[in-house]
Write a protein that holds these residues in place. Sequence first.
Motif, PDB file in Angstrom:
ATOM      1  N   GLY A  35     -22.426  -6.966  17.264  1.00  0.00           N
ATOM      2  CA  GLY A  35     -22.395  -7.947  16.181  1.00  0.00           C
ATOM      3  C   GLY A  35     -22.410  -7.189  14.862  1.00  0.00           C
ATOM      4  O   GLY A  35     -21.596  -6.298  14.632  1.00  0.00           O
ATOM      5  N   GLY A  93     -29.407  -4.683  14.611  1.00  0.00           N
ATOM      6  CA  GLY A  93     -30.450  -4.743  15.630  1.00  0.00           C
ATOM      7  C   GLY A  93     -31.382  -3.539  15.528  1.00  0.00           C
ATOM      8  O   GLY A  93     -30.968  -2.440  15.159  1.00  0.00           O
ATOM      9  N   ALA A 148     -27.731 -13.581  20.710  1.00  0.00           N
ATOM     10  CA  ALA A 148     -27.938 -12.594  21.786  1.00  0.00           C
ATOM     11  C   ALA A 148     -29.331 -11.984  21.733  1.00  0.00           C
ATOM     12  O   ALA A 148     -29.839 -11.505  22.753  1.00  0.00           O
ATOM     13  CB  ALA A 148     -26.878 -11.503  21.703  1.00  0.00           C
ATOM     14  N   ALA A 199     -35.869  -3.661   4.533  1.00  0.00           N
ATOM     15  CA  ALA A 199     -34.510  -3.132   4.340  1.00  0.00           C
ATOM     16  C   ALA A 199     -34.557  -1.704   3.796  1.00  0.00           C
ATOM     17  O   ALA A 199     -33.569  -0.982   3.857  1.00  0.00           O
ATOM     18  CB  ALA A 199     -33.728  -4.033   3.391  1.00  0.00           C
ATOM     19  N   ASN A 225     -23.161  -3.989  28.960  1.00  0.00           N
ATOM     20  CA  ASN A 225     -24.260  -3.318  28.267  1.00  0.00           C
ATOM     21  C   ASN A 225     -25.213  -2.615  29.240  1.00  0.00           C
ATOM     22  O   ASN A 225     -26.441  -2.837  29.209  1.00  0.00           O
ATOM     23  CB  ASN A 225     -25.028  -4.316  27.393  1.00  0.00           C
ATOM     24  CG  ASN A 225     -25.372  -3.704  26.042  1.00  0.00           C
ATOM     25  OD1 ASN A 225     -25.082  -2.531  25.791  1.00  0.00           O
ATOM     26  ND2 ASN A 225     -25.987  -4.477  25.168  1.00  0.00           N
TER      27      ASN A 225
HETATM   28  P1  FAD Z   1     -26.327  -6.329  16.793  1.00  0.00           P
HETATM   29  O1  FAD Z   1     -27.336  -5.406  16.230  1.00  0.00           O
HETATM   30  O2  FAD Z   1     -24.912  -5.949  16.587  1.00  0.00           O
HETATM   31  O3  FAD Z   1     -26.590  -6.520  18.356  1.00  0.00           O
HETATM   32  C1  FAD Z   1     -27.866  -6.846  18.840  1.00  0.00           C
HETATM   33  C2  FAD Z   1     -27.765  -7.136  20.349  1.00  0.00           C
HETATM   34  O4  FAD Z   1     -26.982  -8.309  20.570  1.00  0.00           O
HETATM   35  C3  FAD Z   1     -27.080  -6.028  21.145  1.00  0.00           C
HETATM   36  O5  FAD Z   1     -27.687  -5.944  22.408  1.00  0.00           O
HETATM   37  C4  FAD Z   1     -25.651  -6.504  21.272  1.00  0.00           C
HETATM   38  O6  FAD Z   1     -25.027  -5.997  22.431  1.00  0.00           O
HETATM   39  C5  FAD Z   1     -25.826  -8.022  21.363  1.00  0.00           C
HETATM   40  N1  FAD Z   1     -24.729  -8.802  20.780  1.00  0.00           N
HETATM   41  C6  FAD Z   1     -24.300  -8.823  19.496  1.00  0.00           C
HETATM   42  N2  FAD Z   1     -23.312  -9.727  19.355  1.00  0.00           N
HETATM   43  C7  FAD Z   1     -23.087 -10.263  20.582  1.00  0.00           C
HETATM   44  C8  FAD Z   1     -22.188 -11.243  21.098  1.00  0.00           C
HETATM   45  N3  FAD Z   1     -21.296 -11.865  20.320  1.00  0.00           N
HETATM   46  N4  FAD Z   1     -22.248 -11.539  22.416  1.00  0.00           N
HETATM   47  C9  FAD Z   1     -23.141 -10.935  23.240  1.00  0.00           C
HETATM   48  N5  FAD Z   1     -24.006 -10.008  22.812  1.00  0.00           N
HETATM   49  C10 FAD Z   1     -23.986  -9.674  21.495  1.00  0.00           C
HETATM   50  N6  FAD Z   1     -34.735  -9.818  13.559  1.00  0.00           N
HETATM   51  C11 FAD Z   1     -35.474 -10.933  13.704  1.00  0.00           C
HETATM   52  O7  FAD Z   1     -35.452 -11.545  14.775  1.00  0.00           O
HETATM   53  N7  FAD Z   1     -36.264 -11.394  12.675  1.00  0.00           N
HETATM   54  C12 FAD Z   1     -36.311 -10.772  11.475  1.00  0.00           C
HETATM   55  O8  FAD Z   1     -37.032 -11.203  10.591  1.00  0.00           O
HETATM   56  C13 FAD Z   1     -35.503  -9.615  11.286  1.00  0.00           C
HETATM   57  N8  FAD Z   1     -35.478  -8.987  10.100  1.00  0.00           N
HETATM   58  C14 FAD Z   1     -34.674  -7.903   9.932  1.00  0.00           C
HETATM   59  C15 FAD Z   1     -34.635  -7.289   8.679  1.00  0.00           C
HETATM   60  C16 FAD Z   1     -33.831  -6.184   8.481  1.00  0.00           C
HETATM   61  C17 FAD Z   1     -33.782  -5.552   7.116  1.00  0.00           C
HETATM   62  C18 FAD Z   1     -33.062  -5.656   9.560  1.00  0.00           C
HETATM   63  C19 FAD Z   1     -32.178  -4.464   9.386  1.00  0.00           C
HETATM   64  C20 FAD Z   1     -33.105  -6.255  10.808  1.00  0.00           C
HETATM   65  C21 FAD Z   1     -33.908  -7.381  11.014  1.00  0.00           C
HETATM   66  N9  FAD Z   1     -33.964  -8.023  12.247  1.00  0.00           N
HETATM   67  C22 FAD Z   1     -34.721  -9.155  12.392  1.00  0.00           C
HETATM   68  C23 FAD Z   1     -33.217  -7.492  13.407  1.00  0.00           C
HETATM   69  C24 FAD Z   1     -31.762  -7.950  13.500  1.00  0.00           C
HETATM   70  O9  FAD Z   1     -31.252  -8.330  12.252  1.00  0.00           O
HETATM   71  C25 FAD Z   1     -31.616  -9.117  14.481  1.00  0.00           C
HETATM   72  O10 FAD Z   1     -31.963  -8.673  15.767  1.00  0.00           O
HETATM   73  C26 FAD Z   1     -30.222  -9.726  14.535  1.00  0.00           C
HETATM   74  O11 FAD Z   1     -30.278 -10.912  15.300  1.00  0.00           O
HETATM   75  C27 FAD Z   1     -29.171  -8.804  15.141  1.00  0.00           C
HETATM   76  O12 FAD Z   1     -27.880  -9.352  14.898  1.00  0.00           O
HETATM   77  P2  FAD Z   1     -26.585  -8.419  14.825  1.00  0.00           P
HETATM   78  O13 FAD Z   1     -25.386  -9.288  14.660  1.00  0.00           O
HETATM   79  O14 FAD Z   1     -26.737  -7.359  13.821  1.00  0.00           O
HETATM   80  O15 FAD Z   1     -26.571  -7.810  16.297  1.00  0.00           O
END
Ligand code: FAD
Length: 482
Positions: free
Chosen positions: A93, A97, A168, A354, A477
């Motif tokens: 995504g 993560g 996810a 961040a 994965n």
């Molecule tokens: P990715 O990092 O790209 O992927 C995460 C996982 O999902 C991987 O296992 C990947 O294989 C899988 N995935 C991604 N897309 C798909 C898809 N379309 N189909 C199947 N699997 C998929 N998280 C929270 O829960 N709460 C918070 O408050 C929070 N705050 C954050 C603050 C910061 C500054 C940062 C950097 C991160 C934070 N996170 C938080 C963590 C993160 O943002 C979350 O986990 C978010 O949901 C990940 O989304 P992504 O699209 O970046 O996924």
Amino acid sequence: MWVGTVAAGVIARTMQAVKGLAMSQQQFLEALLQTLGADTVLVGDAVQARYHTDWSGTPPVAPLALVRPRSTEDVSAALRLCHAHRIPVVPQGGLTGLAGGAVPVQASVAISMERMSAIEDISARSAVMTVQAGATLQAVQEAAVQAGLVFGVDLGARGSCQIGGNVATNAGGNGVLQHGMMREQVLGLEVVLADGSVLPMLRPMIKNNTGYDLKQFFIGSEGTLGVITRVLLRLRPQPQAKATALVAMPSFDAALAVLQHMQQRFGNSVAAFELMWDSFVQASVQWQQLQAPFAENHPFLALIDVDGKDEASLRDAVEEALGAAMEGGDVLDAVIAQSHTQAKALWKLREAPAELNNNMHPPINFDVSLPQADIGRFAQAIQAAFDARWPGHFTLFFGHVGDGNLHVSTDGATVNGECEAVEEMLYQVVGEFHGSVSAEHGIGLHKKPYLALSRTPQELAAMRAIKAAWDPLGILNPGKVL
Ligand code: FAD
């Protein structure tokens, strides 16, 4: 014929960029390029380094190829080929993560959903929205507001993380107190399974007791059961007014008393209660060059959002409630934002995560769930255990304490780079407090060794059986979660 010759030329040139591959891998890549085209499939140096890892700081791994689908059909075709050639697939995504779940594994195909970012449909009347999985959380939030509604999940990475990634990982964030986690926002999903078959589950209904609720298996599955391609989301009414307060408290127990007091007074209208230990506040002020919020430092600060009908009367009511808590000694000081700009400025204090990657070397991040009343004692126990082993360590505590979720970040350099020892020590204490090793970030790679602390052998066996049923070749994965 001419088109075929051009395509063959492009494929031959693309293949020249990757040398030294096994014959089976070459044949696979040629088939992938032939099926999806060189615009969708990138190989070799054409795959930029940013796809090699995520925000978790996991060491980068270059995938065999990067697929950037434009449609569910593209995802399906890619998975059919990967399945036939037994090539591992890593869904990606926004790569925000924090558990290493989206980091490619060796000789894998990474599928980035970034080009499937359309908001397909919004119905204000039914309060639902259909989006492609690659839409960013922020785009979803903005589209909801334009329709006069709101989306229930918010988190710091909103500008980069994608709704597919949020599903996810079953993301949480700042709105859980009021609207629940991502799971509570999902009415339907479309998922492509490991063999390329499409599982459509997009039904705009809250109630549907017709056998197993299959979509739930994919929510929080971290890319190990299928690739999420489209999501049907539930939207919420937009609050007419919001009050934001930053509140100083002398102790963790006082913070819990204030939370309880506010919930008694405002019920489910308490939309956020984010607690920050003083060390987090000091780091946030320094890293983001903010003005200190109060003249003196306090042991705990909480950001509290309350929804209501009218700005002025809501602010008065919040002031009155906090005044009563101050008389009882649970509140030491408080400031209530007088405008949206002031509210945003107060919330900036909570955006320090961040900055972790730039200021900790590297950050060792934890995302644990604990019985709410024990969080203060847990933080004290961790501080004491780390003090004894790594005097001078730099550790921050903060979190969505209203949901029993605590984040801990330790600067790796201040514990002599002993990341594993830090993890083992912290997770052992989580076990002693009967907590969970992941509240919201997921298991990915980082927490895999500790999953058994939060799940029974019977639960793990059931998870493996589900994985084997949907992904018998184990291409989705691999090595993550289980
Ligand atoms: P990715 O990092 O790209 O992927 C995460 C996982 O999902 C991987 O296992 C990947 O294989 C899988 N995935 C991604 N897309 C798909 C898809 N379309 N189909 C199947 N699997 C998929 N998280 C929270 O829960 N709460 C918070 O408050 C929070 N705050 C954050 C603050 C910061 C500054 C940062 C950097 C991160 C934070 N996170 C938080 C963590 C993160 O943002 C979350 O986990 C978010 O949901 C990940 O989304 P992504 O699209 O970046 O996924």
